[in-house]
Motif scaffolding. Sequence first.
Motif, short mmCIF file in Angstrom:
data_model
loop_
_atom_site.label_atom_id
_atom_site.label_comp_id
_atom_site.label_asym_id
_atom_site.label_seq_id
_atom_site.Cartn_x
_atom_site.Cartn_y
_atom_site.Cartn_z
N VAL A 1 -2.61 -72.87 7.53
CA VAL A 1 -2.88 -71.94 6.42
C VAL A 1 -4.37 -71.96 6.07
O VAL A 1 -5.00 -70.91 5.86
CB VAL A 1 -2.04 -72.32 5.19
N ALA A 2 -4.96 -73.14 6.05
CA ALA A 2 -6.38 -73.25 5.71
C ALA A 2 -7.24 -72.49 6.71
O ALA A 2 -8.28 -71.92 6.34
CB ALA A 2 -6.79 -74.72 5.68
N ALA A 3 -6.82 -72.43 7.97
CA ALA A 3 -7.62 -71.78 9.01
C ALA A 3 -7.73 -70.28 8.84
O ALA A 3 -8.63 -69.65 9.40
CB ALA A 3 -7.05 -72.11 10.38
N LYS B 1 5.31 -52.39 -1.30
CA LYS B 1 6.01 -53.48 -1.98
C LYS B 1 5.19 -54.76 -1.93
O LYS B 1 5.02 -55.45 -2.94
CB LYS B 1 7.38 -53.70 -1.35
N LEU B 2 4.64 -55.08 -0.76
CA LEU B 2 3.81 -56.27 -0.61
C LEU B 2 2.61 -56.22 -1.54
O LEU B 2 2.31 -57.21 -2.23
CB LEU B 2 3.33 -56.38 0.85
N VAL B 3 1.92 -55.10 -1.57
CA VAL B 3 0.70 -54.98 -2.37
C VAL B 3 1.02 -55.10 -3.85
O VAL B 3 0.26 -55.72 -4.62
CB VAL B 3 -0.01 -53.65 -2.04
N LYS B 4 2.13 -54.54 -4.29
CA LYS B 4 2.51 -54.67 -5.71
C LYS B 4 2.89 -56.11 -6.05
O LYS B 4 2.58 -56.60 -7.14
CB LYS B 4 3.68 -53.72 -6.02
N GLN B 5 3.55 -56.80 -5.11
CA GLN B 5 3.89 -58.20 -5.35
C GLN B 5 2.64 -59.07 -5.51
O GLN B 5 2.67 -60.09 -6.21
CB GLN B 5 4.74 -58.73 -4.19
N LEU B 6 1.55 -58.67 -4.88
CA LEU B 6 0.30 -59.41 -5.00
C LEU B 6 -0.41 -59.15 -6.32
O LEU B 6 -1.35 -59.87 -6.67
CB LEU B 6 -0.63 -59.06 -3.83
N ALA C 1 -5.04 -71.98 -2.62
CA ALA C 1 -3.91 -72.01 -1.69
C ALA C 1 -3.05 -73.25 -1.90
O ALA C 1 -1.83 -73.20 -1.77
CB ALA C 1 -4.43 -71.97 -0.25
N CYS C 2 -3.71 -74.36 -2.25
CA CYS C 2 -2.98 -75.63 -2.40
C CYS C 2 -2.11 -75.63 -3.65
O CYS C 2 -0.96 -76.09 -3.62
CB CYS C 2 -3.97 -76.79 -2.44
N ILE D 1 -2.93 -68.66 -5.23
CA ILE D 1 -3.20 -67.58 -4.28
C ILE D 1 -2.12 -67.58 -3.19
O ILE D 1 -1.86 -68.62 -2.57
CB ILE D 1 -4.59 -67.75 -3.63
N LYS D 2 -1.50 -66.43 -2.99
CA LYS D 2 -0.55 -66.27 -1.90
C LYS D 2 -1.34 -65.88 -0.65
O LYS D 2 -2.18 -64.99 -0.69
CB LYS D 2 0.47 -65.17 -2.23
N THR D 3 -1.06 -66.55 0.44
CA THR D 3 -1.79 -66.29 1.68
C THR D 3 -0.99 -65.36 2.59
O THR D 3 0.24 -65.33 2.52
CB THR D 3 -2.11 -67.60 2.42
N PRO D 4 -1.67 -64.61 3.45
CA PRO D 4 -0.95 -63.71 4.37
C PRO D 4 0.00 -64.48 5.29
O PRO D 4 -0.20 -65.67 5.57
CB PRO D 4 -2.09 -63.06 5.18
N THR D 5 1.00 -63.79 5.78
CA THR D 5 1.97 -64.38 6.69
C THR D 5 1.30 -64.80 8.00
O THR D 5 0.47 -64.08 8.54
CB THR D 5 3.09 -63.36 7.00
N LEU D 6 1.67 -65.99 8.50
CA LEU D 6 1.06 -66.53 9.71
C LEU D 6 1.86 -66.17 10.95
O LEU D 6 3.09 -66.18 10.93
CB LEU D 6 0.96 -68.05 9.63
N THR D 7 1.14 -65.88 12.03
CA THR D 7 1.73 -65.72 13.35
C THR D 7 1.01 -66.68 14.30
O THR D 7 -0.22 -66.64 14.40
CB THR D 7 1.58 -64.28 13.87
N ALA D 8 1.76 -67.53 14.99
CA ALA D 8 1.17 -68.52 15.89
C ALA D 8 0.77 -67.88 17.21
O ALA D 8 1.47 -67.02 17.75
CB ALA D 8 2.14 -69.66 16.15
#
Length: 342
Positions: free
Chosen positions: A132-134, A192-197, A300-301, A305-312
């Motif tokens: 997440v930090a990256a 929906k995502l943008v309003k949730q933020l 983030a910790c 702040i909600k961080t974007p969804t991660l994809t490996a």
Amino acid sequence: MPSTDVLHEYTVPLTMRAIVLPEPNEQINLADVELPVPECADNELLIKVEYVGLNPVDGQFAKSGFCKWQYPHILGLDAVGVVVKASKGIFPNVGERVMWHASVGDQGVLSEYTKVPNYAVSVLPAGLNPAVAAILPCAGMAALISLDKLSISEGDTILIEGGAGAVGQFAIQYAKQRGADVFATASKRNHKLVKQLGADMVFDYNDKKLCEKIRRELGPQGFDAVIDTIGGESTARNIELMRFCGKIACLNPLPCFDQELMYRRAPNISVVSLGGAWLANSLCAQQRLSFMGNLLLEGACNGDIKTPTLTAVEFNAQAVSDALNKQLAGGFTGKQVVHVAP
């Protein structure tokens, strides 16, 4: 058996795996190579890279090249890793896990080891997922710099273009924390995502009546400020939607402006450039990257702040090439992270 240097409890090899751009190309064809582990100056840290966050700028420069690069060039700007070598008395110490945004003019971070000045890194707090930090530096710092340049304060109205993108997601949240009324654009599927933020109003940027609908909700006064993550024709449109002497922070190259529009709106135009901190050799600006990194890590910790969804993404040239092409194709709202080493 290769010879090694033993540094504290870490054994550092003489060579490392890296992903390089042999030369700029439209397909983003990359290569897996073996290179020497970099040598560090007194104020530099040698870091074993764990995670690299990919950004659209990585793909853009892979296609066009960059004036400061020599080829083959190691790609990647955002990373998290563990300090494995540091001069005596230098902070952070060996064993610390750090995050940073690297110099765009130097070799990148898609390698098993890299070096970075000690004053430009931020130490990760315990308990925060390093993957997440990256993803925090490039997008998060761009959002913070934009809001600072715009001097956003309580009661201001701000339009954030590309609200579902990584910069937009961070900017919406930090603008709300500062008390602003936030308007954003996004494709309809991301409303929906943008309003949730936290966005107060969201508009479809494909809507042919976009300006008309914004004015209907905003009223005749115009926005106090705009964060323009898109560039091109939208920049002039956004200035038209601002109040007289409003402020706009631009993250992409500026278009040619109509002089009548400039005269009528008299906008305060700011250019946001993370890379400029390095290219201008500004120690203060580079240290500020560290300060912003601390703020992002704290948010983030503790969950502010909600961080974007991660994809490996796998640590190989083909996987990274595919990931960068996917980002540039548009419509991607998350962040891709390369797992370099455990």
